[in-house]
Design an enzyme around this catalytic site. Structure first.
Site, short mmCIF file in Angstrom:
data_model
loop_
_atom_site.label_atom_id
_atom_site.label_comp_id
_atom_site.label_asym_id
_atom_site.label_seq_id
_atom_site.Cartn_x
_atom_site.Cartn_y
_atom_site.Cartn_z
N ASP A 259 66.52 120.48 -22.20
CA ASP A 259 67.85 120.94 -21.79
C ASP A 259 67.78 122.15 -20.87
O ASP A 259 68.60 122.29 -19.96
CB ASP A 259 68.67 121.31 -23.03
CG ASP A 259 69.39 120.13 -23.64
OD1 ASP A 259 69.42 119.05 -23.00
OD2 ASP A 259 69.92 120.26 -24.75
N TYR B 34 79.62 118.69 -10.17
CA TYR B 34 80.61 119.07 -11.18
C TYR B 34 79.95 119.89 -12.28
O TYR B 34 78.93 119.48 -12.84
CB TYR B 34 81.26 117.82 -11.80
CG TYR B 34 82.45 118.18 -12.65
CD1 TYR B 34 83.72 118.26 -12.10
CD2 TYR B 34 82.30 118.48 -14.01
CE1 TYR B 34 84.82 118.62 -12.87
CE2 TYR B 34 83.39 118.86 -14.78
CZ TYR B 34 84.65 118.92 -14.21
OH TYR B 34 85.73 119.29 -14.97
N HIS C 265 73.83 83.48 14.71
CA HIS C 265 72.60 84.15 14.27
C HIS C 265 71.38 83.44 14.85
O HIS C 265 70.45 84.06 15.36
CB HIS C 265 72.50 84.15 12.74
CG HIS C 265 73.33 85.19 12.08
ND1 HIS C 265 74.69 85.20 12.13
CD2 HIS C 265 72.96 86.28 11.33
CE1 HIS C 265 75.14 86.23 11.44
NE2 HIS C 265 74.11 86.91 10.95
N GLN D 232 71.94 118.52 -31.37
CA GLN D 232 72.66 117.51 -30.60
C GLN D 232 74.11 117.41 -31.06
O GLN D 232 75.02 117.28 -30.24
CB GLN D 232 71.97 116.15 -30.77
CG GLN D 232 72.44 115.10 -29.79
CD GLN D 232 72.10 115.48 -28.36
OE1 GLN D 232 71.06 116.03 -28.08
NE2 GLN D 232 73.00 115.20 -27.45
N HIS E 40 77.07 119.53 -29.59
CA HIS E 40 77.62 119.29 -28.26
C HIS E 40 79.09 118.92 -28.32
O HIS E 40 79.86 119.26 -27.41
CB HIS E 40 76.85 118.17 -27.56
CG HIS E 40 75.66 118.64 -26.80
ND1 HIS E 40 75.75 119.48 -25.72
CD2 HIS E 40 74.34 118.38 -26.95
CE1 HIS E 40 74.55 119.73 -25.23
NE2 HIS E 40 73.67 119.07 -25.96
N GLN F 180 90.92 115.39 -11.15
CA GLN F 180 91.47 115.77 -9.85
C GLN F 180 90.41 116.37 -8.93
O GLN F 180 90.44 116.16 -7.70
CB GLN F 180 92.64 116.74 -10.02
CG GLN F 180 92.33 118.05 -10.72
CD GLN F 180 92.51 117.97 -12.22
OE1 GLN F 180 92.43 116.90 -12.81
NE2 GLN F 180 92.75 119.12 -12.84
N GLU G 185 69.96 108.52 -24.73
CA GLU G 185 69.76 109.55 -23.71
C GLU G 185 68.47 110.33 -23.98
O GLU G 185 67.64 110.50 -23.10
CB GLU G 185 70.97 110.48 -23.74
CG GLU G 185 70.91 111.65 -22.79
CD GLU G 185 72.09 112.59 -22.99
OE1 GLU G 185 72.32 113.40 -22.09
OE2 GLU G 185 72.75 112.52 -24.05
N HIS G 186 68.32 110.82 -25.22
CA HIS G 186 67.13 111.58 -25.63
C HIS G 186 66.45 110.87 -26.80
O HIS G 186 67.12 110.42 -27.72
CB HIS G 186 67.50 112.99 -26.11
CG HIS G 186 68.36 113.76 -25.16
ND1 HIS G 186 69.73 113.91 -25.34
CD2 HIS G 186 68.05 114.45 -24.03
CE1 HIS G 186 70.21 114.65 -24.36
NE2 HIS G 186 69.23 114.98 -23.55
#
Length: 434
Positions: free
Chosen positions: A362, A131, A421, A260, A263, A192, A328-329
């Protein structure tokens, strides 16, 4: 613009606000997205066309869902030559890094004294759906970060989905796709498109793994289709934490916080420092530098809601705050960065020193920028070659080994009430005795 917080009550309140951004617990969002996913599963292309018209304002015919290579080339031709050169260098760095991951993910096998051979066969998945966000978050770097590890892993089929207008409005995305040799591209986005990749439609064949960042609807859709396909993570809003002491330059730290915050309004940028003076200088620098940013309104909202400068007593306390957020960072700008890093248990990526801003990760350094968000670095990792590989166990027993171990296998099976078994092992033991 950025709040300086010194007291424990204020710190706890802001941390709770930052941690509350996760989409995973948004029941209303998941309900809406579940309807979209199920509709695409049942109606296929027809649902994709309806949602593309409804959400993106673009009316397509079925044959227009897949983007022709000529359209990619037409868009890519508009890319500035400096961007193209930088893109090629970036691809080289990122491919070199992920090649190292592939070397460390090889099949293996060992043999015991009685001839038993055990191991793992490591093979790529057949297909991956990637994506690429559109709109204000349409980045060629997202293309590179998702496609390269899939290719290095050896995935045969790589399909990219991205909202309509992405290729026309961001030619660098088209250029990245061409540079990487990706030809299966669909101009459909949102929840979708995730459903289409997971279940397949008349035009879009299903895939085995879906990766890549997107908005909250994309993240919720990935959560819902997990199990039908593999996913990398449930990505949330982006975030950075900077740990700094009095050796840090305020203008550097401020620039990184602003990078940051731009974003999106739900991004989080946090400074944790032992220096009250630095916190005050950073706050002043943030206000000054923000004045010249085109995305100033986004930055202002982000910092007001999810930004902060926490002043703490010790670096140990600073690291405790980081470990609670599991960001995250993480940037570390202190006298002894290694000592500070040794106290960090949870972070998606760590950037060491004044000359390693998060932006190098990045775009250019090599490690993947698709990272766990919202505290997920406590249990997950950056996107990499491993996301596109399967580990198949390999077991080769000998008659001698089974003769030795069948009674123990049967004992365990009988303890679980699974007599068949037990018999499957003991029947071979009887054959060996005969």
């Amino acid at each position: 613009m950025i709040e300086i917080i010194r007291d424990e009550a204020g710190r706890r309140a802001k941390l709770a606000r930052i941690k509350g951004r996760s989409v995973a617990a948004d029941a209303d969002l998941l309900s809406v997205v579940a309807e979209i996913v199920e509709d695409v599963r049942l109606r296929g292309d027809a649902a994709l066309l309806d949602y593309t018209a409804r959400f993106d304002g673009v009316r397509l015919r079925r044959e227009q869902l897949r983007v022709e290579e000529s359209a990619l080339r037409e868009s890519a031709a508009r890319v500035d030559v400096r961007v193209l050169e930088a893109l090629r260098a970036s691809i080289g760095n990122i491919r070199a890094f992920h090649e190292q991951e592939r070397v460390r993910a090889l099949s293996w096998e060992v043999e015991s004294a009685r001839g038993v051979r055990l191991g793992q066969r490591v093979t790529p998945v057949e297909s991956a759906g990637l994506y690429v966000p559109g709109g204000t978050a349409s980045y060629p770097s997202s293309v590179v970060m998702n496609v390269v590890p899939a290719q290095v892993a050896g995935v045969r089929r790589v399909a990219v989905v991205t909202p309509p207008r992405t290729l026309s409005e961001t030619p660098a995305v088209a250029a990245a796709l061409l540079e990487l040799g990706v030809k299966e591209v669909y101009q459909v986005g949102g929840a979708q498109s995730v459903a289409a990749l997971a279940y397949g439609t008349e035009t879009i064949p299903r895939v085995d793994v879906i990766t890549g960042p997107g908005n909250k609807f994309v993240a919720a859709a990935k959560k819902l289709v997990f199990g039908a396909v593999g996913i990398d993570s449930i990505a949330g809003p982006s975030e950075v934490v900077v740990i700094a002491d009095d050796t840090a330059r305020a203008d550097f730290v401020a620039a990184d916080l602003l990078a940051q915050a731009e974003h999106g309004e739900d991004a989080s940028a946090v400074l944790v420092t032992t220096s009250r003076d630095l916190a005050e200088r950073v706050a002043a620098e943030v206000a000054r530098q923000a004045e010249t940013l085109p995305r100033r309104s986004i930055v202002t909202r982000s910092l007001a809601d999810f930004g902060a400068a926490f002043v703490v007593s010790t670096l140990e306390e600073a690291c405790d705050t980081v470990n609670e957020l599991a960001p995250e960072h993480l940037e570390i700008i202190t006298r002894d960065e290694e000592k500070t890093a040794a106290l960090i248990r949870h972070a998606g990526a760590i950037f060491f020193g004044a000359h390693t801003p998060e932006a190098v990760g990045d775009y250019f350094a090599g490690p993947n920028h698709v990272l766990p968000t919202g505290g997920a670095s406590r249990f997950s990792s950056a996107l990499g070659v491993q996301n596109f590989l399967r580990r198949t166990s390999v077991i080769r027993y000998t008659r001698d080994e089974l003769q030795q171990t069948a009674p123990m296998i049967a004992a365990l099976a009988e303890a679980e009430g699974l007599d068949a078994h037990a018999r499957s092992a003991l029947i071979r033991l009887q054959s060996i005795k005969e």
